[in-house]
Design a protein around this motif. Structure first.
Motif, mmCIF file in Angstrom:
data_model
loop_
_atom_site.group_PDB
_atom_site.id
_atom_site.type_symbol
_atom_site.label_atom_id
_atom_site.label_comp_id
_atom_site.label_asym_id
_atom_site.label_seq_id
_atom_site.Cartn_x
_atom_site.Cartn_y
_atom_site.Cartn_z
ATOM 1 N N GLY A 264 -30.514 -14.281 -17.796
ATOM 2 C CA GLY A 264 -30.288 -14.209 -16.486
ATOM 3 C C GLY A 264 -29.221 -14.165 -15.418
ATOM 4 N N SER A 265 -28.459 -14.011 -16.144
ATOM 5 C CA SER A 265 -26.750 -14.849 -16.111
ATOM 6 C C SER A 265 -25.974 -13.275 -16.757
ATOM 7 N N ILE A 266 -24.307 -13.282 -15.892
ATOM 8 C CA ILE A 266 -23.730 -11.875 -16.570
ATOM 9 C C ILE A 266 -22.673 -13.613 -17.215
ATOM 10 N N SER A 267 -22.390 -14.171 -16.280
ATOM 11 C CA SER A 267 -21.517 -15.247 -16.777
ATOM 12 C C SER A 267 -22.080 -16.241 -18.893
ATOM 13 N N GLN A 268 -23.016 -16.162 -18.207
ATOM 14 C CA GLN A 268 -23.797 -17.368 -19.719
ATOM 15 C C GLN A 268 -23.708 -15.687 -21.193
ATOM 16 N N ALA A 269 -24.140 -14.530 -20.490
ATOM 17 C CA ALA A 269 -23.804 -13.328 -21.061
ATOM 18 C C ALA A 269 -22.466 -13.249 -22.079
ATOM 19 N N ALA A 270 -21.566 -13.069 -20.372
ATOM 20 C CA ALA A 270 -20.212 -12.921 -21.614
ATOM 21 C C ALA A 270 -19.850 -13.693 -22.204
ATOM 22 N N LYS A 271 -20.368 -15.256 -22.057
ATOM 23 C CA LYS A 271 -19.195 -16.312 -22.813
ATOM 24 C C LYS A 271 -20.163 -16.202 -24.491
ATOM 25 N N ARG A 272 -21.501 -15.677 -24.416
ATOM 26 C CA ARG A 272 -22.284 -15.477 -25.757
ATOM 27 C C ARG A 272 -21.556 -14.522 -26.627
ATOM 28 N N MET A 273 -21.243 -13.171 -25.331
ATOM 29 C CA MET A 273 -20.537 -11.984 -26.250
ATOM 30 C C MET A 273 -18.837 -12.579 -26.488
ATOM 31 N N GLY A 274 -18.715 -13.551 -25.911
ATOM 32 C CA GLY A 274 -16.893 -13.886 -26.595
ATOM 33 C C GLY A 274 -16.149 -13.072 -25.006
ATOM 34 N N MET A 275 -16.447 -12.257 -23.804
ATOM 35 C CA MET A 275 -15.809 -11.453 -22.872
ATOM 36 C C MET A 275 -15.599 -12.684 -22.131
ATOM 37 N N THR A 276 -14.301 -12.166 -21.863
ATOM 38 C CA THR A 276 -14.322 -12.972 -19.897
ATOM 39 C C THR A 276 -15.471 -12.766 -18.379
ATOM 40 N N TYR A 277 -15.653 -13.129 -17.873
ATOM 41 C CA TYR A 277 -16.813 -12.595 -16.823
ATOM 42 C C TYR A 277 -16.930 -11.527 -16.164
ATOM 43 N N LYS A 278 -15.034 -11.640 -16.828
ATOM 44 C CA LYS A 278 -14.656 -10.170 -14.914
ATOM 45 C C LYS A 278 -14.787 -9.157 -16.300
ATOM 46 N N ASN A 279 -14.322 -8.831 -17.393
ATOM 47 C CA ASN A 279 -14.619 -7.817 -18.382
ATOM 48 C C ASN A 279 -16.445 -7.649 -18.450
ATOM 49 N N ALA A 280 -17.192 -8.829 -18.157
ATOM 50 C CA ALA A 280 -18.367 -8.367 -18.497
ATOM 51 C C ALA A 280 -19.085 -7.681 -17.579
ATOM 52 N N TRP A 281 -18.472 -8.803 -16.473
ATOM 53 C CA TRP A 281 -19.196 -7.396 -14.720
ATOM 54 C C TRP A 281 -18.804 -6.135 -14.500
ATOM 55 N N ASP A 282 -17.034 -6.001 -15.558
ATOM 56 C CA ASP A 282 -16.415 -4.683 -14.984
ATOM 57 C C ASP A 282 -17.233 -3.449 -15.613
ATOM 58 N N ALA A 283 -17.739 -3.723 -17.725
ATOM 59 C CA ALA A 283 -18.721 -3.401 -18.394
ATOM 60 C C ALA A 283 -20.126 -2.805 -16.987
ATOM 61 N N VAL A 284 -20.785 -3.957 -16.714
ATOM 62 C CA VAL A 284 -22.261 -3.823 -16.166
ATOM 63 C C VAL A 284 -21.433 -2.726 -14.599
ATOM 64 N N ASP A 285 -20.793 -2.598 -13.920
ATOM 65 C CA ASP A 285 -20.412 -2.531 -12.679
ATOM 66 C C ASP A 285 -20.487 -1.006 -13.964
ATOM 67 N N ALA A 286 -19.595 -0.120 -14.659
ATOM 68 C CA ALA A 286 -19.335 0.687 -14.924
ATOM 69 C C ALA A 286 -20.793 1.473 -15.545
ATOM 70 N N MET A 287 -21.265 0.803 -16.324
ATOM 71 C CA MET A 287 -23.108 1.412 -16.613
ATOM 72 C C MET A 287 -23.374 1.457 -15.066
ATOM 73 N N ASN A 288 -23.829 0.941 -13.862
ATOM 74 C CA ASN A 288 -24.697 1.180 -13.225
ATOM 75 C C ASN A 288 -23.845 1.578 -12.655
ATOM 76 N N THR A 289 -22.371 2.623 -12.446
ATOM 77 C CA THR A 289 -21.798 4.097 -11.832
ATOM 78 C C THR A 289 -22.530 4.666 -12.713
ATOM 79 N N ALA A 290 -22.587 4.671 -14.218
ATOM 80 C CA ALA A 290 -22.567 6.095 -14.691
ATOM 81 C C ALA A 290 -24.236 6.428 -14.560
ATOM 82 N N ALA A 291 -24.815 4.767 -14.616
ATOM 83 C CA ALA A 291 -26.815 5.599 -14.587
ATOM 84 C C ALA A 291 -26.880 6.188 -13.158
#
Length: 267
Positions: A39-66
């Motif tokens: 229920g959180s991008i920041s928590q998901a990013a931590k579990r993936m070993g990603m920064t919050y910015k990189n996780a949000w950029d990935a989400v934004d790219a997926m939203n745009t592509a879809a």
């Protein structure tokens, strides 16, 4: 070559795209699943070993592509706020998991295809990019250890082998041993062309038929078929071509020193 080497593994990556824009592959869909679970991008990013910015950029790219939101984000503090998957986001995760399972089954069935190892090895060799005109592939058939340099014999076809002289350190770092697949590279400029067989100091001497002569302004490229599906290419002066009376269909001997051979192994 009859001696079997380590089996090649068939691997592949799967990703989805919409109208030519990549939605993502396994990593991005794993991120979506974690966002749904946390229920959180920041928590998901931590579990993936990603920064919050990189996780949000990935989400934004997926939203745009879809072309529609896959993740709906509620605004919170810095790096905070909640996030949930839309129905479309969950649908895509389910679809990706189905396709990924089918993809794994396909790769496993293809891996069991008879003769696949040989075909994959050939495809890998074809895809190898190098500036050397002469590329030979085979297995190490003999090794002679010296104080500084070692002599490596590579059998490239039944009854056809070439010799390379490389440092003992190179033999160790490459992991060379009898039976190990290896390739040898020789620049065309390092090949000497002679007429007829004779006594030469070069370790590598191959006689065959001139397959092609490509004339240049100063130099000619001479290709000689030495049998067993192997060719040797040399670049010599036009004057040398004339002096040796080389012609297509005629005979020639190709010579190169063992020190001119570069040895490598497949990654």
């Amino acid at each position: 070559m009859t001696e079997a080497g380590p089996p090649l593994e068939l691997q592949g990556n799967l990703w989805l795209s919409v109208a030519g824009q990549s939605v993502g592959g396994h990593g991005r869909f794993t991120l979506l699943g974690l966002i749904d679970a946390c229920g959180s991008i920041s928590q998901a990013a931590k579990r993936m070993g990603m920064t919050y910015k990189n996780a949000w950029d990935a989400v934004d790219a997926m939203n745009t592509a879809a072309g529609e939101p896959l993740v709906a984000r509620s605004v919170g503090g810095r790096g905070g706020g909640g996030a949930r998957l839309t129905e479309r986001g969950r649908q895509l995760i389910t679809r990706f998991e189905e396709v990924e399972r089918a993809h794994r089954v396909f790769l496993q069935s293809l891996q069991a295809t008879p003769g696949l190892d040989e075909d994959l090895a050939l495809i890998r060799r074809i895809g190898m990019i190098t500036s050397a005109r002469n590329q030979f592939h085979g297995r190490v058939s003999a090794l002679a250890t010296g104080a500084v340099n070692d002599e490596v014999q590579i059998e490239v076809a039944p009854g056809l082998a070439l010799v390379a002289t490389i440092t003992h350190g190179s033999v160790e770092s490459l992991g060379l041993a009898v039976g190990v697949p290896a390739y040898a590279l020789v620049k065309a400029s390092s090949v000497i062309v002679a007429q007829g067989e004779g006594c030469y100091s070069t370790r590598n001497q191959f006689s065959g038929t001139v397959q092609r002569i490509t004339e240049g302004a100063v130099n000619d490229e001479v290709v000689v078929d030495i049998g067993h599906g192997c060719r040797v290419v040399a670049v010599i002066t036009r004057a040398s071509t004339a002096a040796l009376e080389l012609r297509e269909g005629g005979k020639a001997t190709m010579l190169f020193k063992a020190s001119s051979v570069i040895v490598g192994i497949a990654p």
